[in-house]
Design a protein around this motif. Structure first.
Motif, PDB file in Angstrom:
ATOM      1  N   PRO A  63       1.131  -1.106  -0.222  1.00  0.00           N
ATOM      2  CA  PRO A  63       0.007  -0.159  -0.127  1.00  0.00           C
ATOM      3  C   PRO A  63       0.927   1.466  -0.411  1.00  0.00           C
ATOM      4  CG  PRO A  63      -0.002  -1.085   1.715  1.00  0.00           C
ATOM      5  CD  PRO A  63       1.080  -1.753   1.360  1.00  0.00           C
ATOM      6  N   THR A  64       0.176   2.498  -0.562  1.00  0.00           N
ATOM      7  CA  THR A  64       0.492   3.913  -0.375  1.00  0.00           C
ATOM      8  C   THR A  64       1.321   3.467   1.192  1.00  0.00           C
ATOM      9  OG1 THR A  64      -0.953   4.757  -0.767  1.00  0.00           O
ATOM     10  CG2 THR A  64       0.228   4.608  -2.614  1.00  0.00           C
ATOM     11  N   GLU A  65       1.203   4.789   0.975  1.00  0.00           N
ATOM     12  CA  GLU A  65       0.714   5.603   2.337  1.00  0.00           C
ATOM     13  C   GLU A  65      -0.206   5.651   2.950  1.00  0.00           C
ATOM     14  OE1 GLU A  65       3.816   8.502   5.850  1.00  0.00           O
ATOM     15  OE2 GLU A  65       4.020   8.530   4.018  1.00  0.00           O
ATOM     16  N   ALA A  66      -0.733   6.542   2.541  1.00  0.00           N
ATOM     17  CA  ALA A  66      -2.301   7.344   3.008  1.00  0.00           C
ATOM     18  C   ALA A  66      -2.965   5.891   2.733  1.00  0.00           C
ATOM     19  CB  ALA A  66      -2.024   7.897   1.887  1.00  0.00           C
ATOM     20  N   GLN A  67      -2.790   5.017   1.610  1.00  0.00           N
ATOM     21  CA  GLN A  67      -3.659   3.534   1.827  1.00  0.00           C
ATOM     22  C   GLN A  67      -3.536   2.729   3.542  1.00  0.00           C
ATOM     23  OE1 GLN A  67      -2.726   1.747  -1.365  1.00  0.00           O
ATOM     24  NE2 GLN A  67      -3.601   2.539  -3.424  1.00  0.00           N
ATOM     25  N   CYS A 122       5.781   0.595   3.288  1.00  0.00           N
ATOM     26  CA  CYS A 122       4.592   1.221   2.130  1.00  0.00           C
ATOM     27  C   CYS A 122       5.760   1.355   0.995  1.00  0.00           C
ATOM     28  CB  CYS A 122       4.696   2.774   2.868  1.00  0.00           C
ATOM     29  SG  CYS A 122       3.084   2.990   4.717  1.00  0.00           S
ATOM     30  N   ARG A 123       4.928   1.980  -0.211  1.00  0.00           N
ATOM     31  CA  ARG A 123       5.329   1.789  -1.103  1.00  0.00           C
ATOM     32  C   ARG A 123       6.297   3.197  -1.773  1.00  0.00           C
ATOM     33  NH1 ARG A 123       0.887   0.643  -4.400  1.00  0.00           N
ATOM     34  NH2 ARG A 123      -0.230   2.938  -4.315  1.00  0.00           N
ATOM     35  N   ASP A 124       5.374   4.258  -0.425  1.00  0.00           N
ATOM     36  CA  ASP A 124       6.658   5.362  -0.835  1.00  0.00           C
ATOM     37  C   ASP A 124       7.964   5.852  -0.326  1.00  0.00           C
ATOM     38  OD1 ASP A 124       3.765   7.667  -0.890  1.00  0.00           O
ATOM     39  OD2 ASP A 124       2.822   5.364   0.085  1.00  0.00           O
ATOM     40  N   GLU A 131       8.657  16.100   4.285  1.00  0.00           N
ATOM     41  CA  GLU A 131       7.484  17.362   4.328  1.00  0.00           C
ATOM     42  C   GLU A 131       6.537  16.625   3.136  1.00  0.00           C
ATOM     43  OE1 GLU A 131       9.200  20.577   2.821  1.00  0.00           O
ATOM     44  OE2 GLU A 131      10.327  20.940   5.520  1.00  0.00           O
ATOM     45  N   PHE A 132       6.783  16.056   2.454  1.00  0.00           N
ATOM     46  CA  PHE A 132       5.814  15.875   1.441  1.00  0.00           C
ATOM     47  C   PHE A 132       4.399  14.989   1.282  1.00  0.00           C
ATOM     48  CE2 PHE A 132       4.009  12.214  -1.568  1.00  0.00           C
ATOM     49  CZ  PHE A 132       3.856  13.327  -2.655  1.00  0.00           C
ATOM     50  N   TYR A 133       4.655  13.990   2.565  1.00  0.00           N
ATOM     51  CA  TYR A 133       2.998  13.991   2.945  1.00  0.00           C
ATOM     52  C   TYR A 133       2.392  14.867   3.222  1.00  0.00           C
ATOM     53  CZ  TYR A 133      -0.351   9.884   4.737  1.00  0.00           C
ATOM     54  OH  TYR A 133      -0.886   9.361   5.221  1.00  0.00           O
ATOM     55  N   SER A 134       2.954  15.045   4.417  1.00  0.00           N
ATOM     56  CA  SER A 134       1.898  15.961   5.459  1.00  0.00           C
ATOM     57  C   SER A 134       1.800  17.451   4.638  1.00  0.00           C
ATOM     58  CB  SER A 134       2.618  16.796   6.264  1.00  0.00           C
ATOM     59  OG  SER A 134       4.188  17.470   5.922  1.00  0.00           O
ATOM     60  N   ASP A 179      -5.036  10.826  -1.586  1.00  0.00           N
ATOM     61  CA  ASP A 179      -4.117   9.216  -1.726  1.00  0.00           C
ATOM     62  C   ASP A 179      -3.076   9.748  -1.896  1.00  0.00           C
ATOM     63  OD1 ASP A 179      -2.973   7.215  -1.588  1.00  0.00           O
ATOM     64  OD2 ASP A 179      -3.637   5.646  -2.700  1.00  0.00           O
ATOM     65  N   PRO A 180      -1.783  10.165  -1.952  1.00  0.00           N
ATOM     66  CA  PRO A 180      -0.744  10.700  -2.366  1.00  0.00           C
ATOM     67  C   PRO A 180       0.046  10.373  -2.548  1.00  0.00           C
ATOM     68  CG  PRO A 180      -0.876  11.824  -0.104  1.00  0.00           C
ATOM     69  CD  PRO A 180      -2.033  11.090  -1.094  1.00  0.00           C
TER      70      PRO A 180
END
Length: 149
Positions: A9-13, A77-79, A84-87, A93-94
């Protein structure tokens, strides 16, 4: 199952699956004293001499019926990791697909040797991709043509 595609999963998922539509610190509420109801963490593992991952499904599931979202093992996670990217993303679903120079990937959920603050739903960690770690693991998501099932 045949014909199904799977992915890390991505981090958001990962976070959405952990939160299960909730807003609390842990999937079992905000009280760290009740973390043992839904997680394997230092108090009920490491401090008792059990320095290993435990069988999945022996703690309470979250509202989506998913077990062991906190503690036990820190899940890849896949990311690619970025402070800073995620926040700073407004997307639902970035996914950070930009490889950093250290080859660090995101891990979420804490692990059996961690304390409650390191098992929070929002806690982010990183590790160098390709490097094994006894406290790391992963889950997969089933991917359909329209996204994640």
């Amino acid at each position: 199952k045949p014909g199904k595609r799977i992915a890390v999963p991505t981090e958001a998922q990962w976070e959405d699956a952990c939160r299960a539509d909730g807003k609390t610190t842990f999937s079992c509420g905000d009280d760290p004293a009740k973390l043992g109801d839904c997680a394997w963490y230092c108090k009920n593992t490491y401090n008792k001499g059990e320095k290993y991952a435990h069988s999945v499904g022996r703690k309470k599931p979250n509202a989506f019926g998913l077990y062991d979202r906190h503690g036990n093992v820190s899940e890849w996670c896949r990311d690619w990791y970025d402070d800073e990217f995620y926040s700073k993303q407004n997307n639902v679903d970035p996914e950070n697909t930009i490889k950093n120079k250290y080859r660090n990937r995101v891990r979420r959920g804490g692990e059996a040797v961690k304390n409650p603050k390191d098992c929070r739903t929002a806690k982010r960690e990183w590790s160098t991709s390709g490097r094994g770690w006894y406290g790391s693991g992963f889950r997969v998501v089933v991917v359909s043509d329209s996204g994640v099932d």
